[in-house]
Design a protein around this motif. Structure first.
Motif, mmCIF file in Angstrom:
data_model
loop_
_atom_site.group_PDB
_atom_site.id
_atom_site.type_symbol
_atom_site.label_atom_id
_atom_site.label_comp_id
_atom_site.label_asym_id
_atom_site.label_seq_id
_atom_site.Cartn_x
_atom_site.Cartn_y
_atom_site.Cartn_z
ATOM 1 N N TRP A 1 0.813 -1.215 0.000
ATOM 2 C CA TRP A 1 0.000 0.000 0.000
ATOM 3 C C TRP A 1 0.852 1.274 0.000
ATOM 4 N N ALA A 2 2.000 1.208 -0.597
ATOM 5 C CA ALA A 2 2.906 2.361 -0.618
ATOM 6 C C ALA A 2 2.417 3.417 -1.601
ATOM 7 N N ASP A 3 2.743 4.683 -1.301
ATOM 8 C CA ASP A 3 2.394 5.763 -2.222
ATOM 9 C C ASP A 3 3.587 6.681 -2.510
ATOM 10 N N ILE A 4 4.794 6.237 -2.101
ATOM 11 C CA ILE A 4 6.020 6.958 -2.442
ATOM 12 C C ILE A 4 7.185 5.990 -2.306
ATOM 13 N N GLN A 5 8.228 6.209 -3.089
ATOM 14 C CA GLN A 5 9.427 5.383 -3.026
ATOM 15 C C GLN A 5 10.627 6.283 -2.761
ATOM 16 N N LEU A 6 11.370 5.974 -1.697
ATOM 17 C CA LEU A 6 12.577 6.732 -1.369
ATOM 18 C C LEU A 6 13.810 5.919 -1.727
ATOM 19 N N VAL A 7 14.758 6.570 -2.367
ATOM 20 C CA VAL A 7 16.021 5.939 -2.752
ATOM 21 C C VAL A 7 17.150 6.687 -2.060
ATOM 22 N N PHE A 8 18.004 5.954 -1.342
ATOM 23 C CA PHE A 8 19.185 6.563 -0.719
ATOM 24 C C PHE A 8 20.294 5.535 -0.692
ATOM 25 N N PHE A 9 21.488 5.970 -1.057
ATOM 26 C CA PHE A 9 22.618 5.059 -1.227
ATOM 27 C C PHE A 9 22.191 3.942 -2.186
ATOM 28 N N THR A 10 22.294 2.684 -1.769
ATOM 29 C CA THR A 10 21.881 1.569 -2.621
ATOM 30 C C THR A 10 20.514 1.030 -2.223
ATOM 31 N N THR A 11 19.827 1.730 -1.332
ATOM 32 C CA THR A 11 18.545 1.258 -0.813
ATOM 33 C C THR A 11 17.372 1.931 -1.511
ATOM 34 N N SER A 12 16.339 1.152 -1.771
ATOM 35 C CA SER A 12 15.078 1.667 -2.303
ATOM 36 C C SER A 12 13.949 1.099 -1.453
ATOM 37 N N LEU A 13 13.143 1.983 -0.854
ATOM 38 C CA LEU A 13 12.048 1.554 0.009
ATOM 39 C C LEU A 13 10.718 2.129 -0.481
ATOM 40 N N LYS A 14 9.716 1.274 -0.539
ATOM 41 C CA LYS A 14 8.352 1.709 -0.835
ATOM 42 C C LYS A 14 7.692 2.077 0.489
ATOM 43 N N LEU A 15 7.283 3.337 0.620
ATOM 44 C CA LEU A 15 6.853 3.853 1.907
ATOM 45 C C LEU A 15 5.517 4.584 1.803
ATOM 46 N N HIS A 16 5.177 5.297 2.872
ATOM 47 C CA HIS A 16 3.842 5.872 2.998
ATOM 48 C C HIS A 16 3.940 7.322 3.450
ATOM 49 N N ARG A 17 3.403 8.206 2.654
ATOM 50 C CA ARG A 17 3.543 9.643 2.873
ATOM 51 C C ARG A 17 3.004 10.060 4.246
ATOM 52 N N LEU A 18 1.889 9.467 4.656
ATOM 53 C CA LEU A 18 1.285 9.848 5.929
ATOM 54 C C LEU A 18 2.221 9.563 7.097
ATOM 55 N N VAL A 19 2.954 8.448 7.036
ATOM 56 C CA VAL A 19 3.902 8.108 8.097
ATOM 57 C C VAL A 19 5.151 8.979 7.993
ATOM 58 N N LEU A 20 5.678 9.139 6.793
ATOM 59 C CA LEU A 20 6.885 9.942 6.608
ATOM 60 C C LEU A 20 6.666 11.393 7.003
ATOM 61 N N ALA A 21 5.420 11.864 6.893
ATOM 62 C CA ALA A 21 5.113 13.262 7.211
ATOM 63 C C ALA A 21 5.273 13.566 8.693
ATOM 64 N N ARG A 22 5.494 12.549 9.523
ATOM 65 C CA ARG A 22 5.831 12.804 10.929
ATOM 66 C C ARG A 22 7.134 13.578 11.027
ATOM 67 N N SER A 23 7.977 13.462 10.014
ATOM 68 C CA SER A 23 9.214 14.244 9.935
ATOM 69 C C SER A 23 8.936 15.522 9.152
ATOM 70 N N PRO A 24 9.038 16.691 9.774
ATOM 71 C CA PRO A 24 8.823 17.947 9.033
ATOM 72 C C PRO A 24 9.723 18.078 7.817
ATOM 73 N N TYR A 25 10.960 17.580 7.925
ATOM 74 C CA TYR A 25 11.880 17.653 6.789
ATOM 75 C C TYR A 25 11.315 16.864 5.608
ATOM 76 N N LEU A 26 10.888 15.622 5.862
ATOM 77 C CA LEU A 26 10.350 14.793 4.789
ATOM 78 C C LEU A 26 9.010 15.322 4.299
ATOM 79 N N ALA A 27 8.212 15.890 5.207
ATOM 80 C CA ALA A 27 6.938 16.481 4.792
ATOM 81 C C ALA A 27 7.176 17.613 3.800
ATOM 82 N N ASN A 28 8.202 18.404 4.045
ATOM 83 C CA ASN A 28 8.532 19.498 3.133
ATOM 84 C C ASN A 28 9.029 18.953 1.793
#
Length: 352
Positions: free
Chosen positions: A70-97
């Motif tokens: 049920w992911a609605d965004i994919q974050l890529v960093f270094f060699t990692t790719s994660l399918k994630l969820h905007r509502l959860v990530l938005a707990r971080s103001p940096y990521l929300a921005n």
């Protein structure tokens, strides 16, 4: 794309759930749902659906993070790719921005302009947005977790825990490394010295490592990239140098006076000048005799002059000295000074 494995640093196909260290799999706060959808009570779950009474947080972690459903965004960093969820990530103001300008289902290459950020620390911080990951922080990764969680913001308990782990790891073998870390220059020009996935000027991610930055000689004004946590750690380092380390040395070698300790000497020799001057001159340093303190300072300065390439440019370009001065008719004080080294004038031989 691949998913980071904190326990080994290896990568696994992104179609699989993010691998967790054995300590996570066995911990009490890990949801009881396995990656194949089986619930601990023996019931079988459809893909992305859990059978049994799980609360929302457990559901989000088990199905959303671990099963990547049920992911609605994919974050890529270094060699990692994660399918994630905007509502959860938005707990971080940096990521929300960051997500404010991204569409649903977007793939985003995460760029944190800080050379202390690592692949593992990002994984731990994202994990913590779903469910607590304090148990993944250790003395090896605590500085990176502190830097990452402070930058992302919205993770006060993780920042505080990482700080506590860093503080507890300060000892005679690590204190000079912490001094260098806390007195490192800050700003975009020194933001990615270890190829941490920050977008380089040439448009690539995680480029070649830059040359290590020399510590700032002005310890007091070196900056505080992590706000109060940097200031606290600077005070912790100072307390260790003036109180904890001398007490440890006195307890371990009671027959060796502090001014004759080779451990204290080696530790102080490696300090930036401003911090070296501060601790040696401080009344809190338990070397009562000014003559003993003066002798200790002389030996330290002699060793500092022999550091060669390891010395900073500022130290190499100046002469340090120590004097024993009268203190207004009431005893004596040790004063350490430093003067810029004069360039030698060229001598010309004139023949008549």
């Amino acid at each position: 794309m691949s998913a980071y494995t904190p326990a080994t640093g290896s990568a696994a196909p992104s179609s699989a759930a993010p691998s967790a260290p054995p300590s996570v799999a066995a911990s009490a706060d890990t949801p009881s749902t396995s990656l194949n959808g089986s619930h601990a009570n023996g019931q079988k779950a459809e893909a992305g659906v859990l059978a049994g009474p799980l609360d929302l947080a457990q559901f989000a972690f088990s199905v959303g993070f671990m099963q990547q459903q049920w992911a609605d965004i994919q974050l890529v960093f270094f060699t990692t790719s994660l399918k994630l969820h905007r509502l959860v990530l938005a707990r971080s103001p940096y990521l929300a921005n960051v997500m404010a300008t991204l569409g649903i289902g977007a793939t985003h290459h995460l760029q944190l302009p800080d050379g202390n950020v690592t692949e593992e620390s990002l994984f731990i911080c994202i994990h913590h947005l779903y469910t607590p990951s304090l148990h993944l922080v250790n003395a090896t990764n605590a500085r990176a977790v502190l830097a990452t969680s402070y930058t992302l913001s919205g993770l006060p308990d993780l920042v505080a825990h990482a700080y506590a782990v860093v503080r507890a790891s300060i000892d005679a073998s690590t204190v000079t490394d912490y001094v260098r870390w806390l007195s490192r220059p800050t700003g975009p020009s020194v933001s990615a010295p270890n190829g941490n996935g920050y977008l380089e000027h040439n448009g690539t991610y995680g480029g070649a490592p830059e040359q290590p930055q020399q510590p700032v000689e002005d310890w007091e004004n070196a900056g505080a990239p992590y706000g109060e946590w940097s200031e606290r750690l600077k005070q912790d380092v100072l307390d260790f140098l003036l109180h904890t380390l001398p007490a440890q040395l006195a307890a371990s070698s009671p027959s060796t006076p502090l001014h004759a300790s080779s451990v204290l000497l080696a530790t102080y020799v490696a300090l930036p000048f401003a911090l070296f001057k501060h601790v040696v001159e401080s009344p809190a340093l338990p070397i009562g005799s000014m003559q003993d303190r003066f002798g200790f300072a002389k030996r330290a300065i002699a060793q500092r002059k022999k550091r060669g390439p390891a010395a900073t440019a500022a130290t190499a370009a100046a002469d340090e000295s120590v004097v024993l001065a009268l203190k207004g008719g009431d005893g004596m004080d040790v004063h350490i000074t430093r003067k810029a080294r004069r360039a030698r004038q060229a001598l010309w031989k004139v023949e008549g």
